[in-house]
Design a protein around this motif. Structure first.
Motif, PDB file in Angstrom:
ATOM      1  N   ASP B  86       3.018  -9.680  15.218  1.00 41.31           N
ATOM      2  CA  ASP B  86       3.352  -8.331  14.752  1.00 41.31           C
ATOM      3  C   ASP B  86       4.476  -8.362  13.735  1.00 41.31           C
ATOM      4  O   ASP B  86       4.457  -7.650  12.734  1.00 41.31           O
ATOM      5  N   GLU B  87       5.469  -9.220  13.995  1.00 42.88           N
ATOM      6  CA  GLU B  87       6.627  -9.268  13.111  1.00 42.88           C
ATOM      7  C   GLU B  87       6.231  -9.837  11.737  1.00 42.88           C
ATOM      8  O   GLU B  87       6.599  -9.281  10.699  1.00 42.88           O
ATOM      9  N   ALA B  88       5.451 -10.907  11.737  1.00 47.78           N
ATOM     10  CA  ALA B  88       5.025 -11.503  10.470  1.00 47.78           C
ATOM     11  C   ALA B  88       4.175 -10.511   9.684  1.00 47.78           C
ATOM     12  O   ALA B  88       4.285 -10.389   8.459  1.00 47.78           O
ATOM     13  N   LEU B  89       3.363  -9.771  10.414  1.00 47.19           N
ATOM     14  CA  LEU B  89       2.499  -8.774   9.790  1.00 47.19           C
ATOM     15  C   LEU B  89       3.329  -7.669   9.157  1.00 47.19           C
ATOM     16  O   LEU B  89       3.061  -7.219   8.048  1.00 47.19           O
ATOM     17  N   ARG B  90       4.361  -7.266   9.887  1.00 45.02           N
ATOM     18  CA  ARG B  90       5.224  -6.204   9.382  1.00 45.02           C
ATOM     19  C   ARG B  90       5.873  -6.620   8.073  1.00 45.02           C
ATOM     20  O   ARG B  90       5.987  -5.842   7.127  1.00 45.02           O
ATOM     21  N   GLN B  91       6.299  -7.903   8.009  1.00 46.27           N
ATOM     22  CA  GLN B  91       6.949  -8.379   6.788  1.00 46.27           C
ATOM     23  C   GLN B  91       5.975  -8.439   5.615  1.00 46.27           C
ATOM     24  O   GLN B  91       6.365  -8.342   4.461  1.00 46.27           O
ATOM     25  N   LEU B  92       4.700  -8.616   5.950  1.00 46.09           N
ATOM     26  CA  LEU B  92       3.684  -8.709   4.903  1.00 46.09           C
ATOM     27  C   LEU B  92       3.310  -7.329   4.353  1.00 46.09           C
ATOM     28  O   LEU B  92       3.141  -7.141   3.157  1.00 46.09           O
ATOM     29  N   ARG B  93       3.198  -6.370   5.278  1.00 42.17           N
ATOM     30  CA  ARG B  93       2.784  -5.017   4.893  1.00 42.17           C
ATOM     31  C   ARG B  93       3.843  -4.382   4.018  1.00 42.17           C
ATOM     32  O   ARG B  93       5.026  -4.412   4.338  1.00 42.17           O
ATOM     33  N   GLY B  94       3.407  -3.791   2.956  1.00 42.50           N
ATOM     34  CA  GLY B  94       4.347  -3.073   2.104  1.00 42.50           C
ATOM     35  C   GLY B  94       5.115  -3.981   1.173  1.00 42.50           C
ATOM     36  O   GLY B  94       5.757  -3.510   0.249  1.00 42.50           O
ATOM     37  N   SER B  95       5.094  -5.307   1.417  1.00 46.02           N
ATOM     38  CA  SER B  95       5.768  -6.167   0.460  1.00 46.02           C
ATOM     39  C   SER B  95       4.762  -7.053  -0.276  1.00 46.02           C
ATOM     40  O   SER B  95       4.798  -7.166  -1.482  1.00 46.02           O
ATOM     41  N   GLU B  96       3.845  -7.697   0.481  1.00 48.61           N
ATOM     42  CA  GLU B  96       2.849  -8.544  -0.181  1.00 48.61           C
ATOM     43  C   GLU B  96       1.528  -7.791  -0.383  1.00 48.61           C
ATOM     44  O   GLU B  96       0.838  -7.997  -1.364  1.00 48.61           O
ATOM     45  N   ILE B  97       1.178  -6.968   0.602  1.00 50.23           N
ATOM     46  CA  ILE B  97      -0.044  -6.169   0.488  1.00 50.23           C
ATOM     47  C   ILE B  97       0.361  -4.697   0.598  1.00 50.23           C
ATOM     48  O   ILE B  97       0.993  -4.295   1.558  1.00 50.23           O
ATOM     49  N   SER B  98       0.019  -3.931  -0.396  1.00 53.07           N
ATOM     50  CA  SER B  98       0.343  -2.498  -0.361  1.00 53.07           C
ATOM     51  C   SER B  98      -0.914  -1.684  -0.486  1.00 53.07           C
ATOM     52  O   SER B  98      -1.944  -2.179  -0.916  1.00 53.07           O
ATOM     53  N   PRO B 178       3.760  -6.239  -4.997  1.00 53.89           N
ATOM     54  CA  PRO B 178       2.833  -6.917  -4.095  1.00 53.89           C
ATOM     55  C   PRO B 178       1.843  -7.806  -4.842  1.00 53.89           C
ATOM     56  O   PRO B 178       1.633  -7.633  -6.049  1.00 53.89           O
ATOM     57  N   SER B 179       1.264  -8.767  -4.111  1.00 51.49           N
ATOM     58  CA  SER B 179       0.231  -9.609  -4.725  1.00 51.49           C
ATOM     59  C   SER B 179      -1.118  -8.924  -4.666  1.00 51.49           C
ATOM     60  O   SER B 179      -1.994  -9.195  -5.470  1.00 51.49           O
ATOM     61  N   LEU B 180      -1.277  -8.073  -3.652  1.00 48.72           N
ATOM     62  CA  LEU B 180      -2.576  -7.420  -3.479  1.00 48.72           C
ATOM     63  C   LEU B 180      -2.370  -5.926  -3.254  1.00 48.72           C
ATOM     64  O   LEU B 180      -1.530  -5.513  -2.465  1.00 48.72           O
ATOM     65  N   LEU B 181      -3.144  -5.150  -3.966  1.00 55.64           N
ATOM     66  CA  LEU B 181      -3.048  -3.705  -3.870  1.00 55.64           C
ATOM     67  C   LEU B 181      -4.392  -3.170  -3.381  1.00 55.64           C
ATOM     68  O   LEU B 181      -5.429  -3.485  -3.961  1.00 55.64           O
ATOM     69  N   LEU B 182      -4.367  -2.392  -2.289  1.00 52.52           N
ATOM     70  CA  LEU B 182      -5.600  -1.776  -1.803  1.00 52.52           C
ATOM     71  C   LEU B 182      -5.581  -0.313  -2.221  1.00 52.52           C
ATOM     72  O   LEU B 182      -4.614   0.393  -1.953  1.00 52.52           O
ATOM     73  N   LEU B 183      -6.646   0.115  -2.861  1.00 52.08           N
ATOM     74  CA  LEU B 183      -6.686   1.508  -3.309  1.00 52.08           C
ATOM     75  C   LEU B 183      -7.864   2.194  -2.639  1.00 52.08           C
ATOM     76  O   LEU B 183      -9.019   1.878  -2.929  1.00 52.08           O
ATOM     77  N   ASP B 184      -7.564   3.106  -1.718  1.00 46.73           N
ATOM     78  CA  ASP B 184      -8.632   3.790  -0.987  1.00 46.73           C
ATOM     79  C   ASP B 184      -8.863   5.156  -1.620  1.00 46.73           C
ATOM     80  O   ASP B 184      -8.110   6.086  -1.376  1.00 46.73           O
TER      81      ASP B 184
END
Lengths: 310, 702
Positions: B86-98, B178-184
């Motif tokens: 969960d912690e690693a995921l939290r660090q990824l969200r919003g910084s590497e994947i937005s 971020p390296s990856l941007l998701l656009l919904d």
């Protein structure tokens, strides 16, 4: 915003005036019955007329209303029939006692119900949520008179920890306050907790909570910064309504524990047809009701920027 | 986590996602495989319920309580996301994947300022000081072209317009680079001209930072304009994938081909080349057929083969483009033969007498300003000029479209026409009778009957507690068309036939119907009394592509049959081009241009029409479009510009005259008129916005 507050306050006064007119019409419209209540059923016709003459009851009705209202505003409530002293001498200390009781109840109930409600609403459907929800339904559905009997049996007669009455005969005693507060908190916290839970659970499904989680915020920050502020808007209004209930809805508890509060006074006044005391109590109760509503409205606007800046 | 060499940014392999409900396990995404390379933009396209958003949630590992990833792997720069703590995921969200969301208003917290919502991103992920966070956020806001970033930082979300809110959400997503941007569906909730600006902004910024993107949308046009590769999804599976050029010019899967038959691309025309809706409906997730999911709706279905076993993705051999894959057994056999059931051309409807006349119609709303300042200055009443001097008419059997973005006053006009509001000035005549000042309850029942409406959102317009039959029957009874109970019933059943719904639906309640079916009921209800004029307010904009095509065709067919005049209100120029005879373009309550469809779509244009034409995404790589992106937002209707309403955003503004003087209508032909200060001769020299390259294969196929 300023205009809004002025408007609310103006509205509050209009409500008070309307209620006072109704009250006046209801209780003071026929002077004969007032005199009967004051002088007792065995007074003679002559005595009553004399009393009415003395107290200006033969003036036109609007003059009577205005002087009656004037007395009210200046705090001169005439004399209580039951206690044989000016109404204000009994009213204010009793109101003070109820305020102490109310503040004590709020001091326990608000933190308890908000924390439980938020914990339950945070994860809807979890074990914790179900435990809290069931507990609050059970405690809310037990009426005060039943829980008062039960808690007295437990703490007074069996464990012998607490005194059974709360008359405060030898001055203020914290120990005597415990049981009434306990009964009231037990009855009321479930309601507020469930309101908070519903509000919190709804906020947790909002897309902006999702945004906050997917921003990578720590969970406690999501809750404290993003969810709480929005989730507390509804409970705030509910809590303001509880003040009303604490003033005049606690008759049973005050009477049960012989606590000399406002509720008990109201009961005594009604039983004895103490007309001036009833009038005074009614106006105080209306004032508190209207004032808490006004504060709730203003506070709601403050909590909700969508209303504040529109 | 830093990127190395040529590892793809995202690799998804054999992903299976299910939702667990009371009805049991429901597979939402099946055998999903996708790769996204560095700074690549990949599109995920499909209709609602195809599982495209579920994929995005899975990448974010945000599945909710009842969703779970059953099998497969999602690798982000080589790291398996499914195994992260969960912690690693939290660090990824919003910084590497937005992520950028569909509804910017809902995605922002209503009770926090923009500043506090933006600043927490760098503060959480990079532990910067508050001062630095503030500066970076203000800088980012100006990078997304928001005027006056300092003011916006202090604002609450509701104080911004939709376009501004989406820019804030975009800047929030980009703050940590971020390296990856998701656009919904990032622009679905926005107006077309605002959409064009946002699309361009996302493209510019991701090019600048080298961000990879996954673009999720139902809009084929948008996908074709912004993406390099596309994955077409149907009922939980990818049915076709490949480069935009390859998939959009030579679609192999019957579903993809079907989708193109459903969108009104420039060569289609309601008379000469009508839309070809896909038959049937999307299967429910727990009732998917054996074999190919598209089988029951496919024209090339072969029993015993297509429904034998699950179909796998196969590469399209012989194609000059690598990595074009399709999930169809017969792609080779049906390729190149074109659509088998070519819809037949129909003769145009003959126009009759004038049904509707609008002359200088005005509708102002009073707005009471209750602040002290307004009270002191004596300006406590202001006017919203919702409609200003509208002038046009409509003939029997004609389709007149009113086009414009939200706030242009098209819905207000519909309200006055329906009698929900009274006009402030001018004339509004329906079949010769003045109706502008007659509220609906004062109109005769004949008049009420003659003027009916099809609403935008079919879910809200049907009463959930009455049966479909009863709701239609009530109209017939109310307007006194039939008295006898059996006759009314007979008529309702006929109407259900007309809108191609099974007669069993008579006893159904609206909740048992899909969106498209509800809209058909809405149409049946509107046409129940054979009205002379029907107002259709965005009747298909809330429906999926293939459903919208069917409903559009139905509407056209019923109109043809009844010789009804149709007033079609829409913001979508491609639909309008397809079905309208004449078009009225509105902006801020005023008519900017009006004329026949051909006249509107060819120069001379009004500059606003020109921008609108450029803003509508077109799902055809062969079509070339001049890019015109409008700056800023629609001005408030409370405070419109003094001169031409379009002056604040007009790229062809002349100067002071546009700001000071309201332009007059310049007539070009009997129908065509433009309200602009630029002389017609000059407007005539403008090049067309849309041009079809002569080598277009699809054009030749038609």
């Amino acid at each position: 915003m300023f205009v809004f507050i002025l408007k609310r306050i103006a509205f509050m006064f209009i409500t008070m005036v309307v209620v006072s007119v109704l009250l006046f019409l209801l209780l003071e419209i026929s002077p004969g019955s007032v005199a009967t209540k004051v002088l007792g059923p065995y007074s003679s016709e002559e005595q009553r007329n004399l009393w009415l003459e003395q107290h200006g009851y033969f003036e036109p009705i609007y003059v009577r209303y205005l002087s009656w209202l004037g007395n009210f505003v200046t705090g001169e409530f005439s004399e209580s029939i039951r206690f044989k002293v000016p109404v204000s001498e009994v009213l204010w200390p009793r109101l003070g006692n109820t305020a102490i009781l109310g503040i004590a109840v709020f001091a326990v109930m608000i933190p308890l119900s908000l924390v439980l409600g938020i914990l339950a609403g945070m994860r809807e459907g979890s074990k914790l949520d179900r435990t809290i929800s069931v507990t609050s339904i059970v405690t809310t559905s037990v009426p005060e008179f039943a829980s008062a009997v039960f808690l007295s049996a437990l703490f007074v007669f069996w464990l012998k920890w607490l005194p059974g009455t709360s008359g405060m005969a030898e001055g203020f005693n914290l120990k005597e306050l415990v049981l009434p507060v306990m009964v009231l908190v037990l009855y009321d916290f479930g309601y507020v907790a469930r309101m908070t839970r519903a509000s919190m659970a709804e906020v947790m499904t909002m897309p902006y909570i999702r945004t906050a989680v997917l921003k990578g915020l720590p969970y406690n920050k999501v809750i404290l910064k993003h969810a709480l502020r929005n989730a507390l808007i509804t409970p705030f209004t509910v809590i303001m309504l509880q003040i009303n209930w604490l003033l005049s809805g606690v008759i049973v508890v005050e009477f049960f524990f012989a606590y000399k509060g406002f509720g008990a006074l109201l009961l005594e006044a009604s039983l004895n047809q103490d007309i001036f005391l009833i009038e005074a109590c009614a106006m105080v109760a209306v004032f508190v009701a209207v004032a808490t509503q006004t504060i709730a409205d203003i506070g709601y606007t403050y909590l909700n920027p969508r209303i504040r800046f529109s | 986590m830093t990127a190395r060499g040529d590892t793809p940014i995202l690799e998804i392999e054999d992903l299976n996602i299910s939702y667990y409900t009371r009805a049991g396990e429901i597979p939402a995404v099946i055998d999903f495989t996708l790769t996204v390379d560095r700074s690549e933009t990949v599109g995920l396209v499909g209709e609602s319920g195809c599982g495209k958003s579920t994929v995005a949630w899975a990448i974010m590992q945000f599945m909710g309580n009842n969703g779970a990833i059953k099998s497969g792997s999602i690798k982000f720069i080589g790291h398996e996301l499914n195994d992260l703590s969960d912690e690693a995921l939290r660090q990824l969200r919003g910084s590497e994947i937005s992520m950028i969301y569909q509804e910017p208003f809902a995605a922002l917290n209503p009770s926090l300022t923009i500043a506090s919502q933006l600043m927490e991103v760098p503060i959480t992920h990079e532990q910067v000081s508050k001062k630095e966070a503030w500066e970076r956020c203000a800088q980012m806001l100006s990078d997304v072209h928001l005027p006056d970033p300092q003011r916006i930082m202090h604002a609450y979300p509701h104080q911004l317009s939709g376009g501004q809110q989406q820019r804030v959400v975009i800047s929030m997503a980009l703050l940590s680079n971020p390296s990856l941007l998701l656009l919904d569906e990032p622009t679905t909730a926005l107006d077309v001209t605002v959409e064009a600006g946002i699309v361009k902004l996302i493209a510019d910024i991701s090019k600048k930072f080298g961000t990879s993107q996954i673009y999720i949308s139902h809009n084929l046009g948008l996908i074709s304009e912004v993406c390099e590769r596309v994955y077409v999804m149907y009922s939980g599976e990818v049915v076709e994938q490949g480069s935009i050029n390859s998939v959009f010019t030579r679609p192999k899967h019957p579903y993809t081909q079907g989708l193109f038959g459903c969108i009104p691309l420039p060569p289609t025309d309601k008379n000469a080349a009508p839309l070809r809706p896909i038959k049937g409906q999307l299967p429910l997730p727990h009732k998917r057929p054996r074999g190919c999911n598209f089988g029951p709706r496919c024209d090339h279905f072969e029993a015993g083969r297509c429904d034998a076993r699950n179909v796998t993705m196969v590469p399209v051999a012989g194609s000059d483009v690598v990595d074009h894959r399709v999930r169809c057994l017969r792609w080779n056999e049906i390729d190149g033969r074109g659509p088998p059931a070519q819809a037949k051309a129909k003769p145009p409807i003959e126009l009759g007498e004038r049904v509707l006349e609008v002359k200088h119609m005005q509708k102002y709303y009073e707005v009471h300003d209750r602040t002290i300042a307004a009270f002191i200055s004596g300006q406590s009443i202001r006017f919203v000029k919702a409609n200003e001097a509208l002038d046009f008419d409509a003939r029997r059997g004609e389709t007149v479209a009113i086009v414009g973005e939200s706030g242009c006053g098209k819905s207000t006009f519909a309200k006055v026409l329906m009698g929900l509001e009274c006009s402030s000035a001018g004339e509004l005549r329906h079949e010769g009778l003045e109706i502008g000042n007659t509220l609906v309850n004062r109109r005769s029942s004949q008049q009420q009957n003659a003027l009916q409406m099809v609403f935008q959102n079919p879910n809200d317009t049907l009463n959930p507690s009455h049966t479909v039959g009863a709701q239609i029957a009530r109209v017939i009874e109310k307007f006194g068309i039939e008295k006898d109970k059996n006759k009314i019933r007979e008529r309702v059943l006929n109407l259900l036939d007309d809108v191609k719904l099974p007669r069993d639906f008579y006893f159904c309640r609206p909740r048992q119907l899909s969106g498209g079916q509800k809209q058909r009921v809405g149409i049946a209800r509107a046409f129940a009394g054979n009205p002379s004029l029907v107002i259709a307010d965005e009747p298909v904009s809330s429906l999926d592509v293939s459903v919208a095509a069917a409903v559009t065709e139905l509407l056209m067919e019923i109109q043809r049959e009844h010789q009804t005049t149709l007033l079609f209100i829409s913001h979508d120029l491609s639909v309008v081009r397809y079905l309208a005879d004449r078009i009225v373009v509105m902006y801020l309550g005023q008519i900017m241009e009006r004329g026949t469809t051909e006249e509107i779509f060819a120069p001379p244009y009004h500059p606003y029409t020109e921008a609108l034409l450029s803003a509508v995404p077109i799902a055809d790589p062969d079509i070339e479009k001049r890019e015109i992106v409008l700056e800023g937002d629609l001005p408030s209707a409370l405070d419109p510009p003094m001169g031409c309403p379009f002056v604040t955003r007009c790229p062809r503004k002349l100067g002071e005259i546009c700001e000071q003087e309201r332009p007059l209508m310049q007539s070009l032909s009997r129908e065509h008129a433009i309200a602009c200060h630029i002389p017609i001769e000059e407007l005539q020299h403008i090049e067309p916005v849309i041009s079809v390259s002569p080598a277009s294969e699809r054009l030749r196929a038609k």
